[in-house]
Design an enzyme around this catalytic site. Structure first.
Site, PDB file in Angstrom:
ATOM      1  N   ARG A 142       5.269   0.982  -1.149  1.00 64.57           N
ATOM      2  CA  ARG A 142       5.148   2.016  -2.197  1.00 64.57           C
ATOM      3  C   ARG A 142       5.951   3.261  -1.800  1.00 64.57           C
ATOM      4  NH1 ARG A 142      -1.097   2.204  -2.269  1.00 64.57           N
ATOM      5  NH2 ARG A 142      -0.863   4.115  -3.486  1.00 64.57           N
ATOM      6  N   ARG A 200       8.804   7.340 -13.289  1.00 60.20           N
ATOM      7  CA  ARG A 200       8.991   6.986 -11.881  1.00 60.20           C
ATOM      8  C   ARG A 200      10.391   6.482 -11.608  1.00 60.20           C
ATOM      9  NH1 ARG A 200       3.384   5.865 -10.446  1.00 60.20           N
ATOM     10  NH2 ARG A 200       3.243   5.233  -8.285  1.00 60.20           N
ATOM     11  N   LYS A 232      -1.770  13.495  -6.883  1.00 65.42           N
ATOM     12  CA  LYS A 232      -1.511  13.581  -8.332  1.00 65.42           C
ATOM     13  C   LYS A 232      -2.790  13.320  -9.126  1.00 65.42           C
ATOM     14  CE  LYS A 232       1.534  10.223  -8.242  1.00 65.42           C
ATOM     15  NZ  LYS A 232       1.476   9.832  -6.812  1.00 65.42           N
ATOM     16  N   ARG A 291      -8.895   6.819   1.314  1.00 66.43           N
ATOM     17  CA  ARG A 291      -9.259   7.008  -0.106  1.00 66.43           C
ATOM     18  C   ARG A 291     -10.352   6.032  -0.554  1.00 66.43           C
ATOM     19  NH1 ARG A 291      -4.730   7.247  -4.445  1.00 66.43           N
ATOM     20  NH2 ARG A 291      -4.051   5.343  -3.401  1.00 66.43           N
ATOM     21  N   ARG A 323      -8.835   0.807  -3.258  1.00 61.75           N
ATOM     22  CA  ARG A 323      -7.837   0.148  -4.092  1.00 61.75           C
ATOM     23  C   ARG A 323      -7.185  -0.994  -3.332  1.00 61.75           C
ATOM     24  NH1 ARG A 323      -4.223   4.738  -6.859  1.00 61.75           N
ATOM     25  NH2 ARG A 323      -2.552   3.385  -6.141  1.00 61.75           N
TER      26      ARG A 323
END
Ligand code: AP5
Ligand code: MG
Length: 223
Positions: A172, A88, A13, A127, A161
């Site tokens: 998550r 969400r 996203k 990431r 992160r």
């Protein structure tokens, strides 16, 4: 244009929203980025959000709805915006409908970036992002041209992160399955939902999203 990018953690996203902002000038509104900035500043919202984010749970509807309600009335959103990470929950989606009605606007499209969970876990584990400009990379799939240096701003502060650890990622994914996935039928019933195969290379996903949104896009690499 007012559109939503919907998809699980690691679907792409943020990667696609940043690109759409750069290529087509559609303002990216990422609730995740806003909340991380609030946590880093130590603001009241940041203090309220921190614990849920570190556990991989959703922050309360009330907080994120207020953030978005204020943000979409700012001048840089006058010509439209792209929501990344909001709504969400079904409650957030209902609140968005009401906000848009209040300002006389409507939602043009919702694009689901579909990616299975095993791929998401690998993506998230690789990431890295630039702490200076927010550019996102992946050590396996999309590394910066020069190791340790951001292609976009030249900064050398590439970070991971805090919520990208295996335990938090698992939670998550649960939050996505239980609280966010019900938005797929919600928007499908309104005739707004378009699905894109997010397992393809970034350029191909970009091409499909541009087509789904009706914006002029780059041709995919092999056609
Ligand atoms: P948020 O920041 O929104 O995180 P998320 O939804 O978990 O999604 P991610 O940012 O992890 O993934 P992404 O889809 O943006 O993928 P990316 O482009 O980076 O939210 C964080 C937290 O904030 C939540 O857990 C919650 O606590 C709170 N929160 C936020 N909004 C909220 C709300 N509305 N309500 C309540 N709480 C909220 O890509 C991932 C990696 O894959 C990158 O390394 C990238 O380079 C790579 N990649 C991307 N596309 C591809 C591709 N096609 N092929 C290969 N690699 C790819
Ligand atoms: Mg993101």
């Amino acid at each position: 244009m007012i559109a939503i990018l919907l998809g699980p953690p690691g679907a792409g996203k943020g990667t696609q929203a940043k690109r759409l902002e750069e290529e087509h000038g559609i303002k990216q509104l990422s609730t995740g980025d806003m909340l991380r900035a609030a946590v880093a500043r130590g603001s009241r919202v940041g203090k309220l959000a921190r614990e849920a984010m570190e556990a991989g749970d959703l922050v309360s509807d009330q907080i994120v709805i207020q953030i978005i309600a204020e943000r979409i009335t700012e001048p840089d959103c006058a010509n439209g915006f792209l929501l990344d990470g909001f709504p969400r929950t079904v409650a957030q989606a209902g609140a968005l409908d009401a906000m848009l009605e209040d300002i006389g606007k409507r939602l043009d499209a919702v694009v689901e970036i579909a990616v299975p969970e095993d791929i998401l876990v690998k993506r998230i584990s690789g990431r890295i992002s630039c702490a200076d400009c927010g550019a996102v990379y992946n050590e396996y799939f999309d590394p910066p041209k020069e190791e340790g240096r951001c292609d976009r701003c030249g900064g050398t502060n590439l970070v991971r992160r805090k919520d990208d650890n295996p335990e938090t990622v698992r939670q998550r994914l649960v939050a996505y399955r239980e609280q966010t996935a019900p938005l797929l039928p919600y928007y499908d019933n309104k005739g707004l939902l378009k699905r894109v195969d997010g397992t393809q290379p970034i350029d191909k996903v970009a091409h499909d999203i541009d087509r789904a949104l009706g914006v002029v896009g780059l041709a995919p690499p092999d056609c």
